[in-house]
Design an enzyme around this catalytic site. Structure first.
Site, PDB file in Angstrom:
ATOM      1  N   LYS A   1       0.863  -1.185   0.000  1.00 31.69           N
ATOM      2  CA  LYS A   1       0.000   0.000   0.000  1.00 31.69           C
ATOM      3  C   LYS A   1       0.897   1.231   0.000  1.00 31.69           C
ATOM      4  O   LYS A   1       1.988   1.212   0.577  1.00 31.69           O
ATOM      5  CB  LYS A   1      -0.863   0.013   1.263  1.00 31.69           C
ATOM      6  CG  LYS A   1      -2.072   0.895   1.164  1.00 31.69           C
ATOM      7  CD  LYS A   1      -3.253   0.164   0.552  1.00 31.69           C
ATOM      8  CE  LYS A   1      -4.457   1.060   0.423  1.00 31.69           C
ATOM      9  NZ  LYS A   1      -5.639   0.336  -0.048  1.00 31.69           N
TER      10      LYS A   1
ATOM     11  N   GLY B   1     -20.144   7.021   4.720  1.00 30.36           N
ATOM     12  CA  GLY B   1     -19.198   7.348   3.645  1.00 30.36           C
ATOM     13  C   GLY B   1     -19.820   7.053   2.296  1.00 30.36           C
ATOM     14  O   GLY B   1     -20.187   5.908   2.008  1.00 30.36           O
TER      15      GLY B   1
END
Ligand code: NAD
Length: 362
Positions: free
Chosen positions: A78, A178
């Protein structure tokens, strides 16, 4: 860093600084035992820069587990870019990030994550071929979030079957926190199946749009986690399930797209003790990386990708059944399954670094 609480035997962690563009980034490669470390790039403004390292370490470990459980030939990595990035620097920053990815020579493959879109990845793609999530022309590709949302919906169906007694989501109340790429697409998936939506975002325009489009009910961003619903779907940032928040959760299950929803193992145990079914995030949100891997390796048609995403339903059932049988929380079952896949690959190729503390969990 080796003493960092989120360090988990990561193979390599690279800090990148490019004075010309202003890029500051961390690229964490947790494991390459199964293949190149695949995982998105996040652009976020960290008030405490130390949190960027924590994020990179935790998110990359999650990617190792996600890719392993999804059966991909990819390890886990990541990247985080430390924001804010002014608009007039965006191109230079993403090109410099592309150079940094390129220097890793294919050990890391990047794609979109929070704060990063297809246009950004195209700038990265001008500097490196180790990038995916670029284009939909002539096959799968582009924005991974619709695939992620589909996988989350499938996992919700598995949870509904186990917890509510039927796979159908008709009339099931779902709170979505979200409403970005994943959350908005999830609302569409759920609305098409007759679920009742309660939504929140810190961006009020997104809330308005989703409420108009899907007749969703609006909740406050601060309290949506505690809505009285059947299923809670965290689709914003990680670390939302904590020792402080879990006692206030009133949903029967937590199934969402956000990475690293559990702040720590104690939060997972608390959910389990309260008999709130938690579907492990990296198991349910693998749809996007399944698409990204297919685009990167050029292996699949869209039908093939959708068939692979569909398997998230079976895998979620498998984890929930195993949890019921063994009495262990689902997140530990999934950790164990993923760590086993990685360890088997590592043993097949001696010399690879040991992968994870998770082997000690179960
Ligand atoms: P995004 O940036 O498109 O959307 C995130 C949304 O969350 C934004 O609308 C933002 O305003 C909102 N938000 C942030 N903080 C909030 C808060 N406290 N309360 C309510 N809303 C808040 O990101 P995305 O691509 O939709 O990703 C969402 C989550 O899913 C992230 O954790 C990401 O790592 C994870 N994820 C994404 C994908 C993908 O395919 N995009 C794949 C796997 C996992």
């Amino acid at each position: 860093m080796f003493e960092h609480e989120s360090y988990d035997g990561h193979e390599q962690v690279v800090h990148v600084q490019d004075a010309a563009s202003g890029l500051k980034a961390i690229i964490a490669l947790h494991s390459t035992a199964l293949g190149p470390a695949g995982g998105g790039c996040r652009l976020w403004h960290y008030e405490d820069p130390g949190k960027a390292l924590t994020d990179a370490l935790r998110l990359s470990r999650g990617m190792s587990y996600k890719n392993a459980l999804a059966g991909l030939q990819m390890g886990g990595g990541k990247a985080v870019i430390l924001g804010p990035v002014p608009d007039d620097r965006r191109q230079a920053v993403f090109e410099a990030f592309g150079d940094a990815v390129n220097r890793l020579g294919g050990r890391y493959v990047t794609a979109e994550d929070v704060g990063v879109g297809v246009s950004d990845m195209k700038m990265v793609g001008a500097r490196t071929k180790f990038v995916s999530g670029l284009s939909e022309e002539g096959g799968v590709g582009g924005d991974p979030s619709p695939y992620t949302a589909r996988g989350v919906r499938l996992a919700m169906e598995a949870v509904a079957l186990h917890v509510l007694g039927a796979r159908s989501l008709e009339g099931v109340r779902v709170a979505v926190q979200g409403l970005g790429g994943v959350g908005a697409n999830l609302c569409r998936e759920l609305s098409e199946r007759g679920a009742k939506l309660i939504v929140a975002d810190i961006n009020q325009q997104r809330v308005e749009r989703i409420c108009d489009e899907f007749r969703a009910e609006r909740a406050e961003a601060e309290t949506i986690l505690f809505s009285e619903v059947d299923i809670l779907a965290p689709c914003a940032l990680g670390g939302v399930m904590t020792e402080a928040s879990v006692p206030k959760v009133r949903a029967r299950a937590v199934v969402g797209g956000a990475n690293n929803q559990l702040l720590n193992a104690a939060a997972g145990q608390m959910l389990f003790d309260r008999q709130i079914t938690y579907a492990p995030d990296y198991l349910v949100n693998a749809g996007g990386i399944i698409m990204v891997a297919a685009e990167y390796f050029g292996t699949h048609s869209q039908a093939g990708v959708l068939a692979d995403v569909e398997r998230i339903f079976d895998r979620t059932c498998q984890v929930l059944l195993s949890s019921r049988k063994t009495g262990a929380p689902p997140h530990l079952i999934a950790d164990h399954m993923a760590a086993k896949v990685i360890e088997t690959a590592r043993q097949a190729e001696p010399g690879r670094p040991a992968v994870s503390r998770a082997e000690n969990f179960v």
